[in-house]
Design a protein around this motif. Structure first.
Motif, PDB file in Angstrom:
ATOM      1  N   SER A 256       0.828  -1.195   0.000  1.00  0.00           N
ATOM      2  CA  SER A 256       0.000   0.000   0.000  1.00  0.00           C
ATOM      3  C   SER A 256       0.868   1.253   0.000  1.00  0.00           C
ATOM      4  O   SER A 256       2.040   1.234   0.395  1.00  0.00           O
ATOM      5  N   GLU A 257       0.276   2.377  -0.410  1.00  0.00           N
ATOM      6  CA  GLU A 257       0.994   3.656  -0.323  1.00  0.00           C
ATOM      7  C   GLU A 257       1.114   4.095   1.132  1.00  0.00           C
ATOM      8  O   GLU A 257       1.933   4.946   1.469  1.00  0.00           O
ATOM      9  N   PHE A 258       0.295   3.496   1.999  1.00  0.00           N
ATOM     10  CA  PHE A 258       0.360   3.791   3.424  1.00  0.00           C
ATOM     11  C   PHE A 258       1.145   2.678   4.112  1.00  0.00           C
ATOM     12  O   PHE A 258       0.636   1.570   4.298  1.00  0.00           O
ATOM     13  N   VAL A 259       2.381   2.970   4.483  1.00  0.00           N
ATOM     14  CA  VAL A 259       3.266   1.933   5.028  1.00  0.00           C
ATOM     15  C   VAL A 259       3.606   2.257   6.473  1.00  0.00           C
ATOM     16  O   VAL A 259       4.181   3.319   6.759  1.00  0.00           O
ATOM     17  N   PRO A 260       3.269   1.369   7.417  1.00  0.00           N
ATOM     18  CA  PRO A 260       3.601   1.619   8.818  1.00  0.00           C
ATOM     19  C   PRO A 260       5.063   1.301   9.100  1.00  0.00           C
ATOM     20  O   PRO A 260       5.759   0.704   8.284  1.00  0.00           O
ATOM     21  N   ALA A 261       5.514   1.704  10.271  1.00  0.00           N
ATOM     22  CA  ALA A 261       6.834   1.290  10.740  1.00  0.00           C
ATOM     23  C   ALA A 261       6.694  -0.078  11.391  1.00  0.00           C
ATOM     24  O   ALA A 261       5.762  -0.305  12.174  1.00  0.00           O
ATOM     25  N   LEU A 262       7.575  -0.997  11.045  1.00  0.00           N
ATOM     26  CA  LEU A 262       7.539  -2.357  11.592  1.00  0.00           C
ATOM     27  C   LEU A 262       8.661  -2.532  12.604  1.00  0.00           C
ATOM     28  O   LEU A 262       9.836  -2.298  12.288  1.00  0.00           O
ATOM     29  N   LEU A 263       8.288  -2.924  13.803  1.00  0.00           N
ATOM     30  CA  LEU A 263       9.246  -3.046  14.891  1.00  0.00           C
ATOM     31  C   LEU A 263       9.266  -4.472  15.422  1.00  0.00           C
ATOM     32  O   LEU A 263       8.229  -5.133  15.482  1.00  0.00           O
ATOM     33  N   PRO A 264      10.444  -4.947  15.836  1.00  0.00           N
ATOM     34  CA  PRO A 264      10.500  -6.291  16.457  1.00  0.00           C
ATOM     35  C   PRO A 264       9.950  -6.232  17.873  1.00  0.00           C
ATOM     36  O   PRO A 264      10.024  -5.192  18.549  1.00  0.00           O
ATOM     37  N   LEU A 265       9.379  -7.343  18.306  1.00  0.00           N
ATOM     38  CA  LEU A 265       8.935  -7.466  19.690  1.00  0.00           C
ATOM     39  C   LEU A 265      10.042  -8.093  20.518  1.00  0.00           C
ATOM     40  O   LEU A 265      10.830  -8.910  20.024  1.00  0.00           O
ATOM     41  N   ALA A 266      10.113  -7.705  21.762  1.00  0.00           N
ATOM     42  CA  ALA A 266      11.193  -8.159  22.637  1.00  0.00           C
ATOM     43  C   ALA A 266      11.097  -9.657  22.904  1.00  0.00           C
ATOM     44  O   ALA A 266      10.015 -10.252  22.844  1.00  0.00           O
ATOM     45  N   GLU A 267      12.237 -10.249  23.213  1.00  0.00           N
ATOM     46  CA  GLU A 267      12.286 -11.680  23.523  1.00  0.00           C
ATOM     47  C   GLU A 267      11.545 -11.956  24.830  1.00  0.00           C
ATOM     48  O   GLU A 267      11.565 -11.122  25.748  1.00  0.00           O
ATOM     49  N   PRO A 268      10.914 -13.108  24.976  1.00  0.00           N
ATOM     50  CA  PRO A 268      10.785 -14.136  23.933  1.00  0.00           C
ATOM     51  C   PRO A 268       9.867 -13.669  22.806  1.00  0.00           C
ATOM     52  O   PRO A 268       8.697 -13.374  23.053  1.00  0.00           O
ATOM     53  N   THR A 269      10.447 -13.556  21.599  1.00  0.00           N
ATOM     54  CA  THR A 269       9.711 -13.020  20.463  1.00  0.00           C
ATOM     55  C   THR A 269       8.515 -13.900  20.137  1.00  0.00           C
ATOM     56  O   THR A 269       8.680 -15.106  19.907  1.00  0.00           O
ATOM     57  N   PRO A 270       7.314 -13.330  20.137  1.00  0.00           N
ATOM     58  CA  PRO A 270       6.134 -14.157  19.831  1.00  0.00           C
ATOM     59  C   PRO A 270       6.144 -14.633  18.382  1.00  0.00           C
ATOM     60  O   PRO A 270       6.661 -13.960  17.486  1.00  0.00           O
ATOM     61  N   SER A 271       5.571 -15.782  18.180  1.00  0.00           N
ATOM     62  CA  SER A 271       5.483 -16.349  16.833  1.00  0.00           C
ATOM     63  C   SER A 271       4.214 -17.180  16.742  1.00  0.00           C
ATOM     64  O   SER A 271       3.530 -17.402  17.742  1.00  0.00           O
ATOM     65  N   ARG A 272       3.918 -17.622  15.553  1.00  0.00           N
ATOM     66  CA  ARG A 272       2.822 -18.566  15.362  1.00  0.00           C
ATOM     67  C   ARG A 272       3.331 -19.698  14.481  1.00  0.00           C
ATOM     68  O   ARG A 272       4.182 -19.496  13.608  1.00  0.00           O
ATOM     69  N   THR A 273       2.797 -20.887  14.715  1.00  0.00           N
ATOM     70  CA  THR A 273       3.168 -22.054  13.923  1.00  0.00           C
ATOM     71  C   THR A 273       2.139 -22.267  12.831  1.00  0.00           C
ATOM     72  O   THR A 273       0.949 -22.442  13.117  1.00  0.00           O
ATOM     73  N   LEU A 274       2.591 -22.212  11.586  1.00  0.00           N
ATOM     74  CA  LEU A 274       1.718 -22.520  10.457  1.00  0.00           C
ATOM     75  C   LEU A 274       1.716 -24.023  10.241  1.00  0.00           C
ATOM     76  O   LEU A 274       2.747 -24.697  10.410  1.00  0.00           O
ATOM     77  N   ALA A 275       0.569 -24.557   9.881  1.00  0.00           N
ATOM     78  CA  ALA A 275       0.449 -26.011   9.731  1.00  0.00           C
ATOM     79  C   ALA A 275      -0.521 -26.338   8.603  1.00  0.00           C
ATOM     80  O   ALA A 275      -1.396 -25.544   8.263  1.00  0.00           O
ATOM     81  N   ILE A 276      -0.328 -27.508   8.022  1.00  0.00           N
ATOM     82  CA  ILE A 276      -1.284 -28.061   7.076  1.00  0.00           C
ATOM     83  C   ILE A 276      -2.106 -29.095   7.833  1.00  0.00           C
ATOM     84  O   ILE A 276      -1.566 -30.075   8.347  1.00  0.00           O
TER      85      ILE A 276
END
Length: 305
Positions: A256-276
């Motif tokens: 998009s023409e509207f782009v936010p700033a992307l920042l890392p989250l502090a450890e323990p860095t959250p994640s999600r597990t993708l699965a089939i």
């Protein structure tokens, strides 16, 4: 009536001789005669008129042979098609996908899969996480791209990769201005307790993950806007309406023409597990297994970029 009896009858009709037919079929002539007699008794008609030197089809025999040829041919075609599928030359896989995640991952996966398996058809079904779990459990999809944990107890799954979670904030936000050198400083979830949030609507798996991370950090997020589209959320963040959490694969793909700033989250860095995911006990065809392997390898390569 047995399938082999159809084959025997066709061979006798072709050779018009029991001895030659038995030789071609690699069975003893008495066994061939016995099988034919058994079939004729079951049908209640004579298929062949036996003479001293040859055999000729009766009227009933001619009709039987005509239909038997179609049956034997259909079975042979079926056998060939199954062989093609087993060798990954043909097939079809119905794949369920979360619209947001799928729109950013499938363009990487599908071209690779189609180049390797051009005759395997992929049918795509897009829906919310909740609905996809139900469709997978009922067999409406062979496989579905989902994120863990799954709610539906009748599903099994194959993990295909871990996806980190980033924070999207307006470009001029104080958190975006904090730097470690040239790198943005990681943000602790607790720092977001007074921030307005824009989030996905209910039914989207990532909404639940966002809410859970906020609750784990000890606060209820102040939700000021909801959308069904992650790119819309990122655009709203860029215009200053609030903050949001974004899966990294999707954050990278923002156009998009509207782009936010992307920042890392502090450890323990959250994640999600993708699965089939697939239904418990459901047979996975070789085509389905090949699709899972392609998806897993593609996600692995994307994660390394």
């Amino acid at each position: 009536m047995e399938f082999r009896q159809l084959q025997y009858t066709l061979q006798i009709a072709a050779e018009k001789n029991f001895s030659r037919a038995a030789e071609k079929l690699h069975i003893a002539q008495p066994s061939l005669s016995q099988q034919l007699s058994k079939l004729e008794k079951e049908l209640g008609v004579l298929l062949f008129q036996r003479n001293t030197s040859t055999v000729e089809l009766t009227h009933a025999g001619a009709s039987f042979v005509e239909k038997a040829k179609k049956i034997v041919d259909a079975v042979e075609q079926l056998r060939q098609e199954m062989d093609d599928i087993s060798q990954l030359r043909k097939g079809k896989v119905v794949v369920g996908s979360m619209p947001i995640t799928g729109s950013h991952l499938l363009p990487h996966v599908l071209p690779v899969f189609k180049r390797a398996h051009p005759d395997i058809e992929i049918v795509l079904v897009e829906d919310s996480s909740m609905n996809l779990e139900k469709k997978t459990a009922s067999g409406d999809t062979d496989l579905s791209l989902l994120s863990l944990p799954l709610v539906e107890p009748t599903l099994s799954y194959v993990p295909i990769g871990e996806e980190w979670i980033d924070l999207a904030v307006p470009p001029g936000h104080p958190l975006a201005l904090r730097k470690n050198g040239n790198q943005p400083q990681p943000v602790h979830m607790e720092e977001l307790k007074d921030e307005p949030f824009v989030v996905l609507k209910k039914g989207q798996g990532f909404r639940k993950l966002t809410m859970d991370l906020c609750h784990q950090a000890g606060f209820e997020p102040n939700v000021v806007f909801e959308s069904t589209n992650m790119e819309t959320l990122q655009s709203l963040v860029a215009t200053g309406m609030g903050v949001t959490l974004v899966p990294r694969f999707i954050a990278r793909a923002a156009s998009s023409e509207f782009v936010p700033a992307l920042l890392p989250l502090a450890e323990p860095t959250p994640s999600r597990t993708l699965a089939i995911a697939y239904r418990n006990g459901r047979y996975l065809s070789k085509a389905a297994e090949a699709f899972i392997d392609t998806f897993r390898e593609t996600v692995k390569q994307l994660s390394q970029k």
